[in-house]
Enzyme design. Structure first.
Site, PDB file in Angstrom:
ATOM      1  N   HIS A 198      55.111  16.529  69.451  1.00 43.36           N
ATOM      2  CA  HIS A 198      56.157  17.222  68.669  1.00 43.36           C
ATOM      3  C   HIS A 198      55.703  17.359  67.208  1.00 43.36           C
ATOM      4  CE1 HIS A 198      59.596  18.281  71.056  1.00 43.36           C
ATOM      5  NE2 HIS A 198      60.425  18.246  70.033  1.00 43.36           N
ATOM      6  N   GLY A 205      59.596  22.962  71.296  1.00 52.97           N
ATOM      7  CA  GLY A 205      59.841  23.373  72.675  1.00 52.97           C
ATOM      8  C   GLY A 205      59.518  24.838  72.886  1.00 52.97           C
TER       9      GLY A 205
END
Length: 347
Positions: A198, A205
């Site tokens: 991340h 995402g």
């Protein structure tokens, strides 16, 4: 079969996985012939896939726009009037998807390449201007918002600063030097590792799903542009997060076999859906004008009943039933239930 080390993870090279890789690759081997034969149909499917991909990937992250609303927005997009966050995210996603479609060969799989994509993804998002194109400055654990108003951490991500920088550098080094792992597994693992790290404050995402398309195109899987990988993920959103969480709970050195199987199964599913759509379009060309009208009515009114179709077409129930039976036999529509309560949807 046994667990093999790939990058920092473990993978079970079992017969089921090998069979799945072979299925995806068999389709790919026949793709050039399909592409030559289905030229016009593919243009229409690409347009549909683009809308579905943009809509699905932004909805996974919380957008409320339907595919129809996304379609209207993309057709009449005025950059100066993108005031709502959902619209800003749709515009950014569309532009990156379009860039990948046109220039995938020239987009480097590198830190600068990904930072540039992230910068463009969030170009119109006002709240993200402070961090777009740069690695995260604050922790960003992935959380689920529960009905009672509390939040639950789905998985912890890599810490900001040196930890993220090191993890990303190692990921790129592995990607550049691993010439043994099958390309489909490399794509699945790259996207898994990216979303686990991340690296950006927000938009991870969405960018991970765009990277799936970019890497598949680079490895020659050109059919991916005519389907929506994002829509398949959205339809399995609960399972998507469950599998990610199950693998990431073991970090570091986790077994990612379940994730790779999930990723490849999604690819096989959309290949099968693409073939069904192409077959349906071939059959549709042989339909009468009334049968085509009936098909359009069902497409626009999923769940419609025989009597409602008869009313819209000004025909008797018995005439409509005969036409419906023909479309069912042609595998264009599906009947649900029986008797007066039965209804119809597209297959």
């Amino acid at each position: 079969m046994s667990l093999e080390n790939v990058h920092t993870q473990k993978l079970d090279l079992n017969w089921k996985l090998i069979s799945l890789i072979s299925e995806v690759d068999r389709f790919d081997a026949s793709w050039q012939a399909i592409e030559r034969r289905e030229g016009q149909s593919l243009k229409e499917l690409k347009s549909i896939a683009t809308v579905r991909s943009v809509g699905a990937s932004t909805r996974i992250e919380g957008s409320k726009l339907s595919d129809d609303e996304v379609d209207v927005l993309l057709k009449s997009m005025d950059i100066s009037k993108l005031q709502e966050r959902d619209q800003q995210e749709v515009a950014g996603y569309f532009e990156v998807l379009d860039l990948i479609d046109e220039s995938y060969e020239f987009i480097p799989v590198s830190e600068n390449g990904l930072k540039n994509l992230h910068n463009q993804l969030l170009k119109y998002s006002e709240k993200d201007q402070w961090h777009k194109g740069d690695y995260k400055q604050h922790t960003n654990a992935v959380e689920a918002h529960l009905p009672d108003g509390t939040t639950q951490i789905i998985f912890q991500t890599t810490a900001p600063g040196f930890a993220t920088e090191d993890a990303m550098r190692e990921m790129f080094e592995w990607y550049d030097t691993d010439n043994i792992t099958h390309p489909l597994v490399k794509v699945a693992l790259f996207c898994y590792e990216f979303v686990s790290i991340h690296p950006f404050q927000d938009g991870n995402g969405r960018l991970s799903r765009l990277l799936s398309t970019l890497l598949l195109r680079k490895y020659g899987y050109q059919w991916i542009r005519y389907v929506s990988f994002e829509h398949e993920i959205e339809s399995q959103k609960t399972e998507y997060y469950r599998v990610l969480r199950a693998c990431q709970a073991q970090r570091p050195g986790e077994d990612i076999s379940e994730w790779v199987m999930f990723f490849l199964t999604c690819l096989r599913n959309i290949q099968e859906a693409l073939l069904r759509k192409l077959d349906a379009r071939s059959v549709t060309q042989t339909l009468s004008p009334k049968e085509k009208t009936l098909l359009l009515i069902i497409e626009g009114n999923p769940g419609i009943k025989t009597s409602e179709i008869a009313g819209k077409m000004g025909a008797s129930n018995s005439t409509i039933k005969r036409m419906l039976d023909k479309l069912i036999n042609a595998k264009l529509i599906e009947r649900h239930g029986s008797g007066p309560g039965s209804y119809y949807t597209l297959l």
